[in-house]
Design an enzyme around this catalytic site. Structure first.
Site, short mmCIF file in Angstrom:
data_model
loop_
_atom_site.label_atom_id
_atom_site.label_comp_id
_atom_site.label_asym_id
_atom_site.label_seq_id
_atom_site.Cartn_x
_atom_site.Cartn_y
_atom_site.Cartn_z
CB THR A 1 -0.16 -6.18 0.93
OG1 THR A 1 -0.66 -6.14 2.02
CG2 THR A 1 -1.38 -4.68 0.78
CB ILE B 1 -0.74 0.30 1.22
CG1 ILE B 1 -2.21 -1.45 1.27
CG2 ILE B 1 -1.58 1.38 1.96
CD1 ILE B 1 -3.24 -0.99 2.35
CE LYS C 1 -3.23 -0.79 10.88
NZ LYS C 1 -2.73 0.31 10.23
CE1 TYR D 1 -2.66 -4.10 10.89
CE2 TYR D 1 -5.54 -4.73 10.66
CZ TYR D 1 -3.99 -4.44 9.92
OH TYR D 1 -4.31 -3.43 8.93
#
Length: 252
Positions: free
Chosen positions: A185, A15, A154, A150
């Site tokens: 990715t 990204i 975020k 995670y």
């Protein structure tokens, strides 16, 4: 009008590289970053625009502050900071450990915060539309099984975007976020390459496909542009409709 000066963390692959490429196509002057020595991306982007590479560990305060300071020195000013460097170190909830938590929060949250602080402190009074763009995730809004660390990181990015927007508004510095959905990715490639996995997840995305880094870059460019001069404190989800969809009643 002089070219926009942009610093992007974690921008040699995935990204981050897609974001850098989108800015390069608009003629912005760039500084990109990785925690490992990697000048290939800068050389490729250098065919489009001025581009410098700085190796820095964005999980440390010293690395974050040093990267921003060196980027500013190379370009002479910074108009936009893109906080993108991130990691995913989750496993089954029962086996999570403190090291994985610390490594994730240090890079995904602490690095963003102190890079933003360093950037804001270098913005001059003559810069009327400086901006910060933080890369969050659809996980900023919706939880994923066995993604506790995670998701937590975020979720923190979402509130950081809002808080920075309020705190920096009087200095004419905007702060927004982009929340990618499932994007191909290096972090997701292994999972998507499992037999049938890409087709299975694509069927659950309203637009019917997994995203690409090139889907994210132009959105970041917009948020950092004069066209978004009245946009701050927003997280724009670029996810093919994942966060808009309720549970489907259709059989698998």
């Amino acid at each position: 009008m002089s070219a926009q000066c942009v610093a992007i963390t974690g921008a040699t692959t995935g990204i981050g590289y897609g974001i850098a490429e989108a800015f390069a196509q608009k003629g912005a002057r760039l500084v990109i970053n990785s925690h490992v020595e990697d000048t290939v991306a800068a050389e490729r982007l250098g065919a489009l625009t001025e581009c410098h590479f700085i190796r820095a560990d964005m999980s440390t305060v010293e690395g974050a502050e040093g990267f921003v300071a060196e980027a500013h020195a190379k370009l002479g000013r910074l108009d936009t900071l893109v906080n993108n460097a991130g990691t995913f170190r989750d496993s089954d909830f029962g086996t999570l450990d403190a090291r994985a938590f610390t490594q994730t929060i240090d890079l995904n949250v602490r690095g963003y915060l102190f890079a933003a602080q360093a950037f804001a402190n270098l913005v001059g009074p003559e810069q009327s539309d400086a901006s910060i763009v933080c890369i969050g995730s659809s996980n900023s809004l919706q939880a994923e099984k066995n993604s506790v660390i995670y998701d937590t990181s975020k979720g923190a990015v979402l509130m950081m975007v809002r808080s920075l927007a309020v705190s920096l508004a009087e200095r004419s510095i905007r702060c927004n976020g982009v929340g990618p959905g499932l994007i191909t990715t290096p972090l997701t490639q292994a999972g998507l390459d499992r037999p049938g996995a890409r087709d299975a997840v694509s069927q659950k995305i309203p637009l019917g496909r997994v995203g690409d880094p090139q889907d994210i870059g132009p959105v970041v460019v917009f948020l950092a542009s004069p066209e978004a001069r009245y946009v701050t404190g927003q997280m724009l989800y670029v996810d093919g409709g994942i966060t808009a969809q309720q549970t489907s009643w259709e059989p698998a």
